[in-house]
Scaffold this motif. Structure first.
Motif, mmCIF file in Angstrom:
data_model
loop_
_atom_site.group_PDB
_atom_site.id
_atom_site.type_symbol
_atom_site.label_atom_id
_atom_site.label_comp_id
_atom_site.label_asym_id
_atom_site.label_seq_id
_atom_site.Cartn_x
_atom_site.Cartn_y
_atom_site.Cartn_z
ATOM 1 N N TYR A 69 28.789 -3.615 -2.978
ATOM 2 C CA TYR A 69 29.578 -4.148 -1.871
ATOM 3 C C TYR A 69 30.872 -3.361 -1.681
ATOM 4 O O TYR A 69 31.311 -3.144 -0.547
ATOM 5 N N LYS A 70 31.482 -2.922 -2.772
ATOM 6 C CA LYS A 70 32.700 -2.099 -2.648
ATOM 7 C C LYS A 70 32.373 -0.779 -1.950
ATOM 8 O O LYS A 70 33.136 -0.312 -1.105
ATOM 9 N N LEU A 71 31.244 -0.192 -2.322
ATOM 10 C CA LEU A 71 30.823 1.058 -1.679
ATOM 11 C C LEU A 71 30.573 0.836 -0.195
ATOM 12 O O LEU A 71 31.011 1.639 0.649
ATOM 13 N N GLN A 74 33.885 0.573 1.582
ATOM 14 C CA GLN A 74 34.500 1.895 1.779
ATOM 15 C C GLN A 74 33.800 2.645 2.898
ATOM 16 O O GLN A 74 34.457 3.287 3.732
ATOM 17 N N MET A 75 32.468 2.577 2.936
ATOM 18 C CA MET A 75 31.731 3.267 3.995
ATOM 19 C C MET A 75 32.091 2.678 5.357
ATOM 20 O O MET A 75 32.245 3.429 6.330
ATOM 21 N N ASN A 76 32.234 1.364 5.428
ATOM 22 C CA ASN A 76 32.620 0.729 6.687
ATOM 23 C C ASN A 76 34.013 1.172 7.123
ATOM 24 O O ASN A 76 34.255 1.415 8.306
ATOM 25 N N LYS A 77 34.936 1.284 6.167
ATOM 26 C CA LYS A 77 36.294 1.728 6.507
ATOM 27 C C LYS A 77 36.279 3.159 7.040
ATOM 28 O O LYS A 77 36.943 3.468 8.034
ATOM 29 N N VAL A 78 35.524 4.027 6.381
ATOM 30 C CA VAL A 78 35.433 5.424 6.826
ATOM 31 C C VAL A 78 34.789 5.493 8.213
ATOM 32 O O VAL A 78 35.262 6.222 9.094
ATOM 33 N N THR A 79 33.732 4.717 8.413
ATOM 34 C CA THR A 79 33.057 4.704 9.712
ATOM 35 C C THR A 79 33.987 4.184 10.800
ATOM 36 O O THR A 79 34.033 4.736 11.910
ATOM 37 N N THR A 80 34.734 3.132 10.489
ATOM 38 C CA THR A 80 35.686 2.579 11.455
ATOM 39 C C THR A 80 36.722 3.615 11.836
ATOM 40 O O THR A 80 37.044 3.784 13.019
#
Length: 148
Positions: A69-71, A74-80
């Motif tokens: 879930y942490k990964l 992080q992926m969602n933050k980078v994508t955003t």
């Protein structure tokens, strides 16, 4: 429990065959209690060990899931961030296109004049070519008249 076969004991030793066989097979209540307590202690130890290992497994599984879930976070933050950057780039492109359209609109009258000048130049060139051809014919006729 181990069954012991009755072995004949000579009568002179003071025993009866039946009494001797039953004495060997008799387990006292105290022995049964000790064996039962030992088995209960073994079961309790194995149960504790099982629950400890099960707890470790569940904790490891939960830790793995939490890391997943942490990964994903992080992926969602980078994508955003990437989409935000792309949105800003699209806005900048839109503003640039608006500026270019405004400049093109302001230059349109001059571009129309340039097109008109080009068209007039082409007409003038055609007229010059016709005039040149006409003057060559006149010259040829003049030379022909001069020879007579």
């Amino acid at each position: 429990m181990e069954d012991k076969a009755a072995t004949p004991v000579p009568a002179e030793k003071g025993g009866d065959l039946q009494t001797e066989a039953s004495d060997q097979n008799v387990i006292t209540a105290e022995e049964v209690q000790v064996k039962g307590d030992q088995k209960q202690a073994d079961i309790e130890a194995l149960t504790r060990d099982m629950f400890t290992k099960l707890t470790d497994y569940v904790r490891g599984d939960l830790a793995s899931t939490a890391e997943d879930y942490k990964l994903l976070e992080q992926m969602n933050k980078v994508t955003t961030k990437k989409y935000t950057d792309m949105k800003q780039m699209a806005i900048d492109l839109e503003n640039g296109m608006k500026e270019l359209n405004e400049k093109y609109s302001s230059l349109q009258q001059y571009l129309d004049q340039i097109d008109q000048i080009e068209e007039n130049t082409a007409n003038l060139e055609q007229a010059a070519l016709r005039l040149d051809a006409y003057s060559k014919r006149l010259e040829a006729k003049f030379k022909q008249l001069e020879k007579r």
